[in-house]
Design a protein around this motif. Structure first.
Motif, PDB file in Angstrom:
ATOM      1  N   TYR A 121     -10.044   5.899  13.865  1.00  0.00           N
ATOM      2  CA  TYR A 121      -9.433   6.374  12.643  1.00  0.00           C
ATOM      3  C   TYR A 121      -9.302   5.318  11.561  1.00  0.00           C
ATOM      4  CZ  TYR A 121      -7.703  10.822  14.364  1.00  0.00           C
ATOM      5  OH  TYR A 121      -7.587  12.093  14.810  1.00  0.00           O
ATOM      6  N   PHE A 122      -8.745   4.190  11.935  1.00  0.00           N
ATOM      7  CA  PHE A 122      -8.172   3.393  10.873  1.00  0.00           C
ATOM      8  C   PHE A 122      -8.701   1.984  10.648  1.00  0.00           C
ATOM      9  CE2 PHE A 122      -5.414   6.615   9.777  1.00  0.00           C
ATOM     10  CZ  PHE A 122      -4.891   7.179  10.919  1.00  0.00           C
ATOM     11  N   LEU A 139      -6.981   1.191   6.873  1.00  0.00           N
ATOM     12  CA  LEU A 139      -7.415   2.422   6.222  1.00  0.00           C
ATOM     13  C   LEU A 139      -8.807   2.865   6.604  1.00  0.00           C
ATOM     14  CD1 LEU A 139      -6.312   1.145   2.771  1.00  0.00           C
ATOM     15  CD2 LEU A 139      -5.006   2.543   4.356  1.00  0.00           C
ATOM     16  N   PRO A 140      -8.995   4.150   6.595  1.00  0.00           N
ATOM     17  CA  PRO A 140     -10.344   4.671   6.785  1.00  0.00           C
ATOM     18  C   PRO A 140     -11.107   4.482   5.489  1.00  0.00           C
ATOM     19  CG  PRO A 140      -8.838   6.452   6.310  1.00  0.00           C
ATOM     20  CD  PRO A 140      -8.024   5.205   6.333  1.00  0.00           C
ATOM     21  N   SER A 191     -12.407   8.457   4.041  1.00  0.00           N
ATOM     22  CA  SER A 191     -11.542   9.638   3.991  1.00  0.00           C
ATOM     23  C   SER A 191     -10.507   9.468   2.889  1.00  0.00           C
ATOM     24  CB  SER A 191     -10.861   9.856   5.337  1.00  0.00           C
ATOM     25  OG  SER A 191     -10.300   8.665   5.783  1.00  0.00           O
ATOM     26  N   GLU A 192     -10.085  10.575   2.367  1.00  0.00           N
ATOM     27  CA  GLU A 192      -9.052  10.549   1.336  1.00  0.00           C
ATOM     28  C   GLU A 192      -7.766  10.107   1.999  1.00  0.00           C
ATOM     29  OE1 GLU A 192      -8.962  11.408  -1.866  1.00  0.00           O
ATOM     30  OE2 GLU A 192     -11.085  11.920  -2.035  1.00  0.00           O
ATOM     31  N   TYR A 193      -6.991   9.349   1.312  1.00  0.00           N
ATOM     32  CA  TYR A 193      -5.741   8.940   1.934  1.00  0.00           C
ATOM     33  C   TYR A 193      -4.774   8.497   0.864  1.00  0.00           C
ATOM     34  CZ  TYR A 193      -7.058   4.308   0.731  1.00  0.00           C
ATOM     35  OH  TYR A 193      -7.406   3.214   0.020  1.00  0.00           O
ATOM     36  N   LEU A 204       1.028   6.494   6.226  1.00  0.00           N
ATOM     37  CA  LEU A 204      -0.338   6.743   5.817  1.00  0.00           C
ATOM     38  C   LEU A 204      -0.709   8.209   5.976  1.00  0.00           C
ATOM     39  CD1 LEU A 204      -2.940   4.913   5.156  1.00  0.00           C
ATOM     40  CD2 LEU A 204      -3.556   5.450   7.476  1.00  0.00           C
ATOM     41  N   SER A 209      -3.868  10.526   5.967  1.00  0.00           N
ATOM     42  CA  SER A 209      -5.324  10.387   6.014  1.00  0.00           C
ATOM     43  C   SER A 209      -5.963  11.741   6.252  1.00  0.00           C
ATOM     44  CB  SER A 209      -5.716   9.443   7.137  1.00  0.00           C
ATOM     45  OG  SER A 209      -5.351  10.001   8.370  1.00  0.00           O
ATOM     46  N   GLU A 210      -7.226  11.819   5.900  1.00  0.00           N
ATOM     47  CA  GLU A 210      -7.963  13.047   6.160  1.00  0.00           C
ATOM     48  C   GLU A 210      -9.145  12.684   7.025  1.00  0.00           C
ATOM     49  OE1 GLU A 210      -8.788  15.333   2.702  1.00  0.00           O
ATOM     50  OE2 GLU A 210      -6.658  15.676   2.351  1.00  0.00           O
TER      51      GLU A 210
END
Ligand SMILES: *[C@@H]1O[C@H](CO)[C@@H](O)[C@H](O)[C@H]1NC(C)=O
Ligand SMILES: *[C@@H]1O[C@H](CO)[C@@H](O)[C@H](O)[C@H]1NC(C)=O
Length: 425
Positions: free
Chosen positions: A241-242, A301-302, A305-307, A322, A324-325
């Protein structure tokens, strides 16, 4: 403990007396209570003040209108001293919206919205109005459109404008972080405001000392490089994910709430103060005030992806919130940095059914911590929601909408403060 319990019972009883007798006391009529013939007049001033100081601040507002005696007790210096001895108050959240020329708070003790008198001093700022940028104890720091700072007690409305800032060099002026911390020692309260200015890696600190009433000279922060931060354990499930070591992601929330341009917090661990802020690329930067160094945390952060990301302090520790999408769903998680293992560790996750509502809606989050809780404002062009997350019980509670004059108010962010009538600016 026993003493406190008796006090609390007594305070409850007094509140009872007070609200039942409201009106009677106004007209100067004495009322004998049925079971025990207790009369307020039998209390000496000192005891009355000490008891009143245990009342929640909102009750105190109501008391002001009850009787002359209570009112004069409430305005005395000794009452303020008694209040300053109350170790903590349930937080109120000062709500922020662009061009909002009024003070709206969420009272966490009563789970209700409340309007406070807007400090006169703030009304004068002509164009954009003053934006709250930091808070500590019973005080809130506002930044004027001119760049000067004003410190206010939102409960009493008292304000004080700080002297203008001067810089040794012109290029220190881009502001990354504004934090405030306050202390009380021997009944004397003081606060400081810390600014982090400049561009990474050329960061500078500047701080205001309320005891001296001056801005201190700025000092440079040196970069503290942690070489091991790059080789994180890539087998960790969270990595998918991140964690990413490539590309630059620009945090989309940086533009939305003017007050949150300087999204920053301060922690104090055994006297070591650290200011944290979000860099323009969305990384968390930690500035150590003691040894004047800074450190950029590994990215959480990814990339694709939108976040939206924000930082908060809960129980003295930094947490990162956070949104996240990923895989066609939205996820809201709270993270903490595990210093020993040098990686981000997830603390709580919002139930997926709830967070999924925000998928694809370009939601911006702004957070503030208070004790074990995080107050989260979620904004998008079509929605506006406030959620309180309790980190200990992992409960997520949506707050009621705030209606003023029949209109639903929308706020971008909030600052947490303790409602203290005695907090002097
Ligand atoms: C309250 O006052 C009444 C009338 O003066 C008296 O009879 C009663 O004993 C008193 N009660 C207490 C608890 O002191
Ligand atoms: C703030 O100012 C006071 C009074 O001048 C001084 O005693 C104190 O050490 C200063 N605090 C800091 C952190 O510099």
């Amino acid at each position: 403990m026993r003493k406190v319990l008796i006090f609390c019972m007594f305070v409850n009883y007094l509140l009872d007396v007070c609200f039942r007798d409201f009106g009677l006391m106004e007209r100067g009529l004495k009322r004998k209570l049925p079971q025990n013939n207790f009369s307020m007049d039998e209390l000496n001033e000192d005891l009355l003040e000490r008891i009143l100081s245990w009342l929640p601040t909102s009750a105190f507002f109501r008391l002001n209108s009850v009787s002359k005696r209570w009112k004069s007790a409430a305005n005395s210096a000794s009452f303020k001293l008694a209040c300053s001895r109350i170790p903590s108050r349930d937080p109120w959240f000062l709500m922020v919206a662009p061009n909002l020329k009024q003070s709206v708070v969420f009272n966490s003790a009563e789970n209700s919205w409340k309007r406070l008198n807007y400090p006169c001093h703030l009304r004068e700022d002509s164009d954009q109005g003053c934006m709250p940028v930091a808070a500590s104890g019973g005080l809130v720091c506002y930044r004027k459109s001119s760049g000067n700072f004003i410190v206010c007690n939102p409960v009493t409305g008292s304000c004080s404008e700080l002297p203008p800032l001067h810089f040794a060099s012109e290029n220190h002026q881009s502001l990354n972080a504004v934090v405030m911390s306050s202390t009380t020692s021997n009944g004397q309260q003081s606060y400081k405001i810390v600014l982090v200015l400049g561009e990474i890696p050329n960061l500078f600190l500047k701080f205001y000392n309320s005891s001296s009433g001056c801005w201190e000279d700025e000092s440079a922060l040196k970069k503290n490089v942690d070489d091991s931060s790059m080789d994180c354990d890539s087998t960790d499930a969270n990595v998918v994910y991140f964690l990413s070591t490539t590309g630059t992601v620009v945090a989309s929330n940086m533009q939305r709430s003017p007050s949150k341009q300087y999204s920053s917090v301060i922690t104090n661990k055994d006297g070591w103060e650290t200011v944290y802020f979000l860099s323009s690329s969305g990384t968390v930067v930690a500035c150590n005030l003691a040894d004047k160094s800074f450190f950029e945390y590994p990215r959480l952060l990814p990339v694709f992806s939108e976040y939206s990301i924000d930082i908060a302090v809960c129980n003295g520790e930094l947490v990162v919130v956070l949104l996240s999408e990923f895989l066609e769903s939205a996820s809201l998680r709270v993270w903490k940095y595990d210093e020993a293992n040098r990686r981000w560790q997830q603390i709580v996750v919002m139930p997926a059914a709830t967070s999924h509502e925000w998928y694809g809606r370009k939601v911006d989050i702004n957070c503030v911590g208070a004790g074990d809780r995080i107050f989260i404002c979620l904004n998008s062009p079509e929605t506006c929601t406030y959620i309180v997350c309790d980190l200990v019980t992992n409960t997520w509670v949506e707050l009621p909408k705030c209606c003023i004059n029949g209109e639903v108010m929308e706020f971008m962010s909030a600052f947490s403060f303790e409602p203290r009538i005695e907090a002097a600016v």
